[in-house]
Design a protein around this motif. Structure first.
Motif, PDB file in Angstrom:
ATOM      1  N   ALA A  70       0.632  -1.272  -0.528  1.00 31.28           N
ATOM      2  CA  ALA A  70      -0.116   0.106   0.063  1.00 31.28           C
ATOM      3  C   ALA A  70       0.413   1.600   0.114  1.00 31.28           C
ATOM      4  O   ALA A  70       1.592   1.810   1.256  1.00 31.28           O
ATOM      5  CB  ALA A  70      -1.162  -0.020   1.547  1.00 31.28           C
ATOM      6  N   ASP A  91      -0.248  -1.237  -4.474  1.00 35.37           N
ATOM      7  CA  ASP A  91      -1.577  -0.708  -4.389  1.00 35.37           C
ATOM      8  C   ASP A  91      -1.200   1.020  -4.483  1.00 35.37           C
ATOM      9  O   ASP A  91      -0.853   1.059  -3.894  1.00 35.37           O
ATOM     10  CB  ASP A  91      -2.382  -1.027  -3.134  1.00 35.37           C
ATOM     11  CG  ASP A  91      -3.015  -0.458  -2.332  1.00 35.37           C
ATOM     12  OD1 ASP A  91      -3.827   0.595  -3.271  1.00 35.37           O
ATOM     13  OD2 ASP A  91      -3.647  -0.176  -0.983  1.00 35.37           O
ATOM     14  N   HIS A 212     -11.145  -4.118   2.958  1.00 30.69           N
ATOM     15  CA  HIS A 212     -10.219  -3.270   3.622  1.00 30.69           C
ATOM     16  C   HIS A 212     -10.756  -2.582   5.219  1.00 30.69           C
ATOM     17  O   HIS A 212     -12.247  -1.976   4.420  1.00 30.69           O
ATOM     18  CB  HIS A 212      -9.332  -1.566   3.124  1.00 30.69           C
ATOM     19  CG  HIS A 212      -9.117  -1.502   3.642  1.00 30.69           C
ATOM     20  ND1 HIS A 212      -7.432  -1.750   4.153  1.00 30.69           N
ATOM     21  CD2 HIS A 212      -8.852  -0.575   4.865  1.00 30.69           C
ATOM     22  CE1 HIS A 212      -6.685  -0.936   5.630  1.00 30.69           C
ATOM     23  NE2 HIS A 212      -8.178  -0.354   5.783  1.00 30.69           N
ATOM     24  N   SER A 215      -6.971  -0.494  10.029  1.00 28.91           N
ATOM     25  CA  SER A 215      -4.938  -0.143   9.863  1.00 28.91           C
ATOM     26  C   SER A 215      -4.447  -0.494  11.334  1.00 28.91           C
ATOM     27  O   SER A 215      -5.997  -0.163  12.517  1.00 28.91           O
ATOM     28  CB  SER A 215      -4.843   0.931   9.200  1.00 28.91           C
ATOM     29  OG  SER A 215      -3.677   0.984   8.902  1.00 28.91           O
ATOM     30  N   GLN A 216      -3.620  -0.614  11.482  1.00 28.34           N
ATOM     31  CA  GLN A 216      -2.793  -1.268  13.242  1.00 28.34           C
ATOM     32  C   GLN A 216      -4.074  -2.019  13.498  1.00 28.34           C
ATOM     33  O   GLN A 216      -4.243  -1.830  14.737  1.00 28.34           O
ATOM     34  CB  GLN A 216      -2.876   0.012  13.200  1.00 28.34           C
ATOM     35  CG  GLN A 216      -2.810   0.068  14.898  1.00 28.34           C
ATOM     36  CD  GLN A 216      -1.028  -0.437  14.804  1.00 28.34           C
ATOM     37  OE1 GLN A 216       0.025  -0.424  13.623  1.00 28.34           O
ATOM     38  NE2 GLN A 216      -0.110  -0.276  16.167  1.00 28.34           N
ATOM     39  N   GLY A 252      -5.714  -4.144   3.432  1.00 23.26           N
ATOM     40  CA  GLY A 252      -4.327  -4.397   4.495  1.00 23.26           C
ATOM     41  C   GLY A 252      -4.387  -4.191   5.196  1.00 23.26           C
ATOM     42  O   GLY A 252      -5.332  -5.038   6.461  1.00 23.26           O
ATOM     43  N   GLU A 295      -2.466  -5.812   1.171  1.00 24.81           N
ATOM     44  CA  GLU A 295      -2.316  -4.522   0.442  1.00 24.81           C
ATOM     45  C   GLU A 295      -1.563  -4.230   2.168  1.00 24.81           C
ATOM     46  O   GLU A 295      -2.330  -3.075   2.585  1.00 24.81           O
ATOM     47  CB  GLU A 295      -3.668  -3.590   0.708  1.00 24.81           C
ATOM     48  CG  GLU A 295      -3.665  -3.800  -1.033  1.00 24.81           C
ATOM     49  CD  GLU A 295      -5.952  -2.828  -1.566  1.00 24.81           C
ATOM     50  OE1 GLU A 295      -6.076  -3.076  -2.986  1.00 24.81           O
ATOM     51  OE2 GLU A 295      -6.133  -2.966  -0.343  1.00 24.81           O
ATOM     52  N   TYR A 339      -4.009  12.017  15.730  1.00 24.36           N
ATOM     53  CA  TYR A 339      -3.976  10.357  15.883  1.00 24.36           C
ATOM     54  C   TYR A 339      -3.900  10.205  17.731  1.00 24.36           C
ATOM     55  O   TYR A 339      -4.625   9.130  18.191  1.00 24.36           O
ATOM     56  CB  TYR A 339      -4.237   9.090  14.943  1.00 24.36           C
ATOM     57  CG  TYR A 339      -4.267   9.638  13.891  1.00 24.36           C
ATOM     58  CD1 TYR A 339      -4.877   9.714  12.941  1.00 24.36           C
ATOM     59  CD2 TYR A 339      -2.745   9.446  12.989  1.00 24.36           C
ATOM     60  CE1 TYR A 339      -5.327  10.433  11.459  1.00 24.36           C
ATOM     61  CE2 TYR A 339      -3.227   9.100  11.377  1.00 24.36           C
ATOM     62  CZ  TYR A 339      -4.393   9.451  10.901  1.00 24.36           C
ATOM     63  OH  TYR A 339      -4.090   9.356   9.695  1.00 24.36           O
ATOM     64  N   MET A 399       1.878  11.915   5.130  1.00 24.54           N
ATOM     65  CA  MET A 399       1.644  12.857   5.419  1.00 24.54           C
ATOM     66  C   MET A 399       2.107  14.234   5.348  1.00 24.54           C
ATOM     67  O   MET A 399       1.606  14.472   6.458  1.00 24.54           O
ATOM     68  CB  MET A 399       0.270  12.448   7.031  1.00 24.54           C
ATOM     69  CG  MET A 399       0.324  11.560   6.468  1.00 24.54           C
ATOM     70  SD  MET A 399      -0.823  10.535   7.365  1.00 24.54           S
ATOM     71  CE  MET A 399      -1.752  11.277   8.112  1.00 24.54           C
TER      72      MET A 399
END
Ligand code: LLP
Length: 443
Positions: A70, A91, A212, A215-216, A252, A295, A339, A399
């Protein structure tokens, strides 16, 4: 069970050398900071190759596996070269990512294009360059893509992105009938999409389904539930429409160890679980053994990367905490302020057993929220010390911004005692390069 590199908090080559400095990839971090300046992103090639092998070995017994990195986690030309040489696909989610992998010489049939609002130009580029799969996200895109394909007299190989009704909250997940998500077709919309593909959008060839879930992720059973839903959908669609779908893309999400308390599963653990579940579902639903796409982003690159900063000012709040400021912050790593993400750090030039203190590591940006680490016990910091923040390979540079008109850092790749710059540090001129002063203001 065998460990995999995503379970390591630091790059696998992290060490303390004879000078008592931290080193990675055989390179002294204090020397790197001196040579390339700070803030500096450092990537360890050996760790990247190790996790690629962990993924490949974990899925070795399931030959129809495609590991598609990804790119959103980190996309630079040199990294693409490394991952390509390891046999991974990509991806991608933008024209920029498509262009980067294309220019790095990737076989574009190994590229899969995702996204909920791909533009006309991006889809055009994807078709012109021969991107292998497009995961179509919504009705608007089905129509748009079919028109573009028709105009080029091409058939496009697609997956349908669906929202399987599983939501991941990192440490636990929920299953619901519907998901309030901007991505993908709700399960109740899938049949309408397939009707359209079969009857109207005949320049689109559907191969399978994509989802999908987050994440984490630490909870492996979420993947089992996802595979069950995807396989049962494929069986249902095969039966209803008399077509064979033989690809599933499970997205992913595998987690990494930002903090000591984090215990992400290994690639081997999720590999076993995914393969068992696939074999079980093939039997249960009587479907063809599908090709599976993965991914992974974060779990390929996060722990291979660190960021080096130079310590500057500090401030002791009377009866309060001590702030220590570094020369970067929220523009090179927006994750703590976005976050509340937590990071671990060490001082590259100081032994851990010297006198320590609890400090807050803050950045240099004009915002109170620009805190990199809320509270950490470190050797007493002085100006000029080099701080090494771990696990910054994913979603840091990708980012990064130019907030406060600060130049983005350089990135170096280390391996076996050598270091190569793979992203140049931005210059002041880079910052004004895109600016235009209209003639009428030039008096
Ligand atoms: N596939 C799809 C369709 C995705 O949306 C994502 C991530 C991935 C794969 C890769 O997920 P990974 O293996 O990296 O977890 N900026 C956030 C993460 C956003 C992830 C978005 N989608 C962060 O810094 O935590």
């Amino acid at each position: 069970m065998k460990q995999s590199a995503n379970q390591s908090q630091k790059p696998l080559t992290a060490n303390v050398n004879a000078e008592n400095n931290l080193e990675i990839g055989g390179c002294d971090l204090v020397e790197l900071a001196d040579k390339y300046g700070t803030p500096l992103y450092v990537l360890d090639e050996a760790t990247i190759r190790a996790i690629c092998n962990d993924y490949k070995n974990a899925f070795k017994s399931y030959s129809k596996t495609s590991i598609m990195y990804a790119s959103k986690a980190l996309c630079t030309s040199a990294l693409v070269k490394i991952l390509d040489s390891e046999g991974l696909g990509f991806d991608v989610v933008s024209g920029g990512e498509i262009y980067t992998v294309y220019k790095a010489g990737v076989d574009m049939s190994k590229v899969l294009f995702n996204g909920n609002n791909k533009s006309f130009d991006e889809l055009n580029l994807a078709l012109d360059l021969g991107v292998g799969r497009i995961s179509v996200d919504n009705f608007y895109e089905l129509a748009l893509l079919n028109t573009i394909a028709q105009n080029k007299n091409k058939t496009v190989d697609i997956l349908l992105r669906i929202t399987p009704g599983i939501e991941c909250h990192t440490h636990h997940y929920i299953q619901t009938g519907h998901l309030d998500s901007k991505f993908g077709f709700d399960l109740t919309q899938v049949d309408d999409a397939i009707e359209l593909i079969l009857n109207e959008y005949t320049n689109l060839k559907l191969h399978g389904l994509h989802a999908h879930i987050g994440s984490q992720i630490f909870e492996t059973s979420i993947y089992a539930d996802e595979i069950d839903i995807l396989c049962s959908e494929i069986a249902r669609i095969d039966k209803k429409f008399n077509i064979i779908l033989n690809e599933i893309n499970i997205g992913g999400g595998l987690g990494v160890k930002y903090m000591q308390k984090d215990e992400p599963p290994s690639t081997y653990e999720i590999g076993n679980l995914i393969i068992d579940k696939l074999n079980e579902s093939v039997k249960k639903y009587g479907i063809e053994t599908p090709r599976i796409f993965l991914e992974p982003g974060r779990s390929i690159i996060s722990f291979a990367g660190v960021t080096l900063y130079t310590v500057g000012s500090s401030k002791q709040v009377p009866n309060g905490r001590k702030y220590v400021a570094v020369d970067g912050g929220m523009s090179d790593n927006p994750r703590p302020s976005l976050y509340q993400a937590e990071y671990y750090a060490q001082v590259a030039n100081k032994k851990e057993d010297t006198q320590t203190e609890d400090v807050t590591i803050c950045g240099r940006f004009c915002e109170s929220g620009d805190i990199l680490i809320q509270n950490i016990n470190l050797p007493k910091l002085d100006e000029g010390d080099i701080l090494c923040v771990f696990n910054t390979g994913a979603y840091n540079y990708s980012m990064a911004s130019n907030y406060n008109r600060v130049e983005k850092p350089a990135m170096v790749l280390v391996n076996d005692g050598t270091s190569d710059e793979i992203v140049k540090r931005e210059t002041l001129d880079d910052l004004i390069r895109q600016d235009i002063i209209p003639d009428r203001l030039r008096k």
